[in-house]
Design a protein around this motif. Structure first.
Motif, PDB file in Angstrom:
ATOM      1  N   MET A   1       1.079  -1.213   0.332  1.00  0.00           N
ATOM      2  CA  MET A   1       0.259   0.037   0.359  1.00  0.00           C
ATOM      3  C   MET A   1       0.488   1.290  -0.382  1.00  0.00           C
ATOM      4  N   SER A   2       0.374   2.547  -0.850  1.00  0.00           N
ATOM      5  CA  SER A   2       1.242   3.992  -0.986  1.00  0.00           C
ATOM      6  C   SER A   2       1.866   4.351  -0.005  1.00  0.00           C
ATOM      7  N   ALA A   3      -0.152   4.471   0.757  1.00  0.00           N
ATOM      8  CA  ALA A   3      -0.188   5.150   2.769  1.00  0.00           C
ATOM      9  C   ALA A   3       1.378   4.465   3.221  1.00  0.00           C
ATOM     10  N   GLU A   4       1.617   3.157   3.799  1.00  0.00           N
ATOM     11  CA  GLU A   4       2.970   2.695   4.430  1.00  0.00           C
ATOM     12  C   GLU A   4       4.403   3.469   3.685  1.00  0.00           C
ATOM     13  N   LEU A   5       4.658   2.828   2.420  1.00  0.00           N
ATOM     14  CA  LEU A   5       5.348   3.749   1.795  1.00  0.00           C
ATOM     15  C   LEU A   5       5.499   4.630   1.940  1.00  0.00           C
ATOM     16  N   VAL A   6       4.964   6.009   1.331  1.00  0.00           N
ATOM     17  CA  VAL A   6       4.952   7.146   2.055  1.00  0.00           C
ATOM     18  C   VAL A   6       5.327   7.142   3.478  1.00  0.00           C
ATOM     19  N   ARG A   7       5.007   6.824   4.212  1.00  0.00           N
ATOM     20  CA  ARG A   7       5.184   6.505   6.039  1.00  0.00           C
ATOM     21  C   ARG A   7       6.418   6.479   6.207  1.00  0.00           C
ATOM     22  N   ARG A   8       6.727   5.190   5.758  1.00  0.00           N
ATOM     23  CA  ARG A   8       8.470   5.040   5.675  1.00  0.00           C
ATOM     24  C   ARG A   8       9.404   5.855   5.193  1.00  0.00           C
ATOM     25  N   ALA A   9       8.485   6.999   3.865  1.00  0.00           N
ATOM     26  CA  ALA A   9       9.363   7.892   3.878  1.00  0.00           C
ATOM     27  C   ALA A   9       9.918   8.739   4.919  1.00  0.00           C
ATOM     28  N   ARG A  10       8.940   9.570   5.252  1.00  0.00           N
ATOM     29  CA  ARG A  10       8.743  10.597   5.784  1.00  0.00           C
ATOM     30  C   ARG A  10       9.425  10.161   7.468  1.00  0.00           C
ATOM     31  N   GLU A  11       9.394   9.480   7.891  1.00  0.00           N
ATOM     32  CA  GLU A  11       9.898   8.462   8.909  1.00  0.00           C
ATOM     33  C   GLU A  11      11.458   8.968   8.686  1.00  0.00           C
ATOM     34  N   VAL A  12      11.293   8.413   8.147  1.00  0.00           N
ATOM     35  CA  VAL A  12      13.541   8.721   7.697  1.00  0.00           C
ATOM     36  C   VAL A  12      13.300   9.796   6.854  1.00  0.00           C
ATOM     37  N   MET A  13      12.858  10.243   6.757  1.00  0.00           N
ATOM     38  CA  MET A  13      13.412  11.984   6.285  1.00  0.00           C
ATOM     39  C   MET A  13      13.586  13.393   7.392  1.00  0.00           C
ATOM     40  N   ARG A  14      13.208  12.116   8.756  1.00  0.00           N
ATOM     41  CA  ARG A  14      13.635  13.340   9.707  1.00  0.00           C
ATOM     42  C   ARG A  14      15.329  13.228  10.408  1.00  0.00           C
ATOM     43  N   ASN A  15      15.857  11.691   9.460  1.00  0.00           N
ATOM     44  CA  ASN A  15      17.077  11.597   9.996  1.00  0.00           C
ATOM     45  C   ASN A  15      18.406  12.297   8.544  1.00  0.00           C
ATOM     46  N   ALA A  16      17.483  13.300   7.733  1.00  0.00           N
ATOM     47  CA  ALA A  16      18.309  13.686   7.179  1.00  0.00           C
ATOM     48  C   ALA A  16      19.306  14.565   6.678  1.00  0.00           C
ATOM     49  N   HIS A  17      20.508  14.161   6.637  1.00  0.00           N
ATOM     50  CA  HIS A  17      21.804  15.126   7.029  1.00  0.00           C
ATOM     51  C   HIS A  17      22.264  16.301   6.186  1.00  0.00           C
ATOM     52  N   ALA A  18      20.917  17.750   6.023  1.00  0.00           N
ATOM     53  CA  ALA A  18      21.316  18.424   5.235  1.00  0.00           C
ATOM     54  C   ALA A  18      21.008  19.754   5.839  1.00  0.00           C
ATOM     55  N   PRO A  19      22.470  20.125   6.725  1.00  0.00           N
ATOM     56  CA  PRO A  19      22.247  21.424   7.292  1.00  0.00           C
ATOM     57  C   PRO A  19      23.189  22.095   6.026  1.00  0.00           C
ATOM     58  N   TYR A  20      22.899  22.137   4.724  1.00  0.00           N
ATOM     59  CA  TYR A  20      23.522  23.290   4.342  1.00  0.00           C
ATOM     60  C   TYR A  20      21.943  23.706   3.605  1.00  0.00           C
ATOM     61  N   SER A  21      21.504  22.788   3.081  1.00  0.00           N
ATOM     62  CA  SER A  21      20.459  22.831   2.173  1.00  0.00           C
ATOM     63  C   SER A  21      19.246  23.135   2.964  1.00  0.00           C
ATOM     64  N   ARG A  22      19.224  22.975   4.225  1.00  0.00           N
ATOM     65  CA  ARG A  22      17.894  22.348   5.069  1.00  0.00           C
ATOM     66  C   ARG A  22      16.800  21.555   4.503  1.00  0.00           C
ATOM     67  N   PHE A  23      16.971  21.163   3.187  1.00  0.00           N
ATOM     68  CA  PHE A  23      16.036  20.420   2.435  1.00  0.00           C
ATOM     69  C   PHE A  23      15.765  19.072   2.338  1.00  0.00           C
ATOM     70  N   HIS A  24      14.887  18.750   4.107  1.00  0.00           N
ATOM     71  CA  HIS A  24      14.816  17.138   3.692  1.00  0.00           C
ATOM     72  C   HIS A  24      14.361  16.591   3.057  1.00  0.00           C
ATOM     73  N   VAL A  25      15.350  15.219   2.678  1.00  0.00           N
ATOM     74  CA  VAL A  25      14.567  14.494   2.285  1.00  0.00           C
ATOM     75  C   VAL A  25      14.682  12.628   2.041  1.00  0.00           C
ATOM     76  N   GLY A  26      13.199  11.847   2.217  1.00  0.00           N
ATOM     77  CA  GLY A  26      13.288  10.807   2.558  1.00  0.00           C
ATOM     78  C   GLY A  26      12.724   9.815   1.445  1.00  0.00           C
ATOM     79  N   ALA A  27      13.408   8.745   1.096  1.00  0.00           N
ATOM     80  CA  ALA A  27      13.006   7.696   0.313  1.00  0.00           C
ATOM     81  C   ALA A  27      12.743   6.514   0.873  1.00  0.00           C
ATOM     82  N   ALA A  28      11.519   5.886   0.067  1.00  0.00           N
ATOM     83  CA  ALA A  28      11.232   4.210   0.745  1.00  0.00           C
ATOM     84  C   ALA A  28      11.108   3.288  -0.612  1.00  0.00           C
ATOM     85  N   LEU A  29      12.453   2.657  -0.901  1.00  0.00           N
ATOM     86  CA  LEU A  29      11.878   1.610  -1.751  1.00  0.00           C
ATOM     87  C   LEU A  29      11.744   0.657  -1.837  1.00  0.00           C
ATOM     88  N   GLU A  30      10.708   0.193  -2.350  1.00  0.00           N
ATOM     89  CA  GLU A  30       9.821  -1.259  -2.099  1.00  0.00           C
ATOM     90  C   GLU A  30      10.477  -2.309  -3.279  1.00  0.00           C
TER      91      GLU A  30
END
Ligand code: THU
Length: 129
Positions: A1-30
Motif C-alpha cells: 500500500m503506497s500510504a505505508e511506503l510514504v509513511r516510511r519515507a516521511r519517517e526516515v526524512m527526519r534523519n536527513a543530514h542537510a545542514p546546508y540546504s535544510r531541504f530534508h528528503v526521505g526515500a523508501a524503495l520497495e
C-alpha cells in the motif's frame, strides 16, 4: 500500500543530514519481495559530495541483495512535491523503467513511472552494438 511506503519515507526524512540546504528528503524503495529500504540525503561541507535520499535507499537495497523494485516513495516538505533529480533517475533506471515513483509533499502527491521521468533513457541496451 503506497500510504505505508510514504509513511516510511516521511519517517526516515527526519534523519536527513542537510545542514546546508535544510531541504530534508526521505526515500523508501520497495523491492519485489516486499522488503523496504530507506534512505535520506547526506550533505557534506564539501557540497558536491552530497548524496540524495533515493540513491542512498538504492545503495542499501543493492547491498542487501535486492535488485528488483516495484515502487519508490520520495518525501519532502514542499508542495507541489519535488520529483527525483536526474542523477537519481539515471541510477534507478539501471533496475528498470517500470518503477512507480511516488513523490509526496505535506499536502499532495504526484506519481509517474520512471520511464515517464526519464524518456529516451540510456540503459544497458544502449551499450549493445
Ligand atoms: N536531494 C535529494 O535527496 N533527492 C533529490 O532527488 C533531489 C535533491 C537533496 C540533495 C540535497 O541534499 C538537497 O536535496 C537539496 O538539493
Amino acid at each position: 500500500m503506497s500510504a505505508e511506503l510514504v509513511r516510511r519515507a516521511r519517517e526516515v526524512m527526519r534523519n536527513a543530514h542537510a545542514p546546508y540546504s535544510r531541504f530534508h528528503v526521505g526515500a523508501a524503495l520497495e523491492a519485489a519481495d516486499g522488503r523496504v529500504f530507506v534512505g535520506t540525503n547526506v550533505e557534506s561541507a564539501s557540497y558536491g559530495l552530497t548524496i540524495c535520499a533515493e540513491r542512498m535507499a538504492l545503495g542499501a537495497a543493492v547491498a542487501a541483495g535486492a535488485k528488483q523494485f516495484t515502487r519508490i516513495a520520495v518525501t519532502t516538505a514542499v508542495d507541489p512535491p519535488a520529483a527525483p533529480c536526474g542523477a537519481c533517475r539515471q541510477l534507478l533506471a539501471e533496475f528498470g523503467l517500470d518503477l512507480e515513483v511516488i513523490s509526496a509533499g505535506p499536502k499532495s502527491e504526484r506519481r509517474w513511472t520512471l520511464g515517464e521521468l526519464l524518456p529516451a533513457a540510456f540503459t544497458r541496451e544502449s551499450l549493445d552494438t
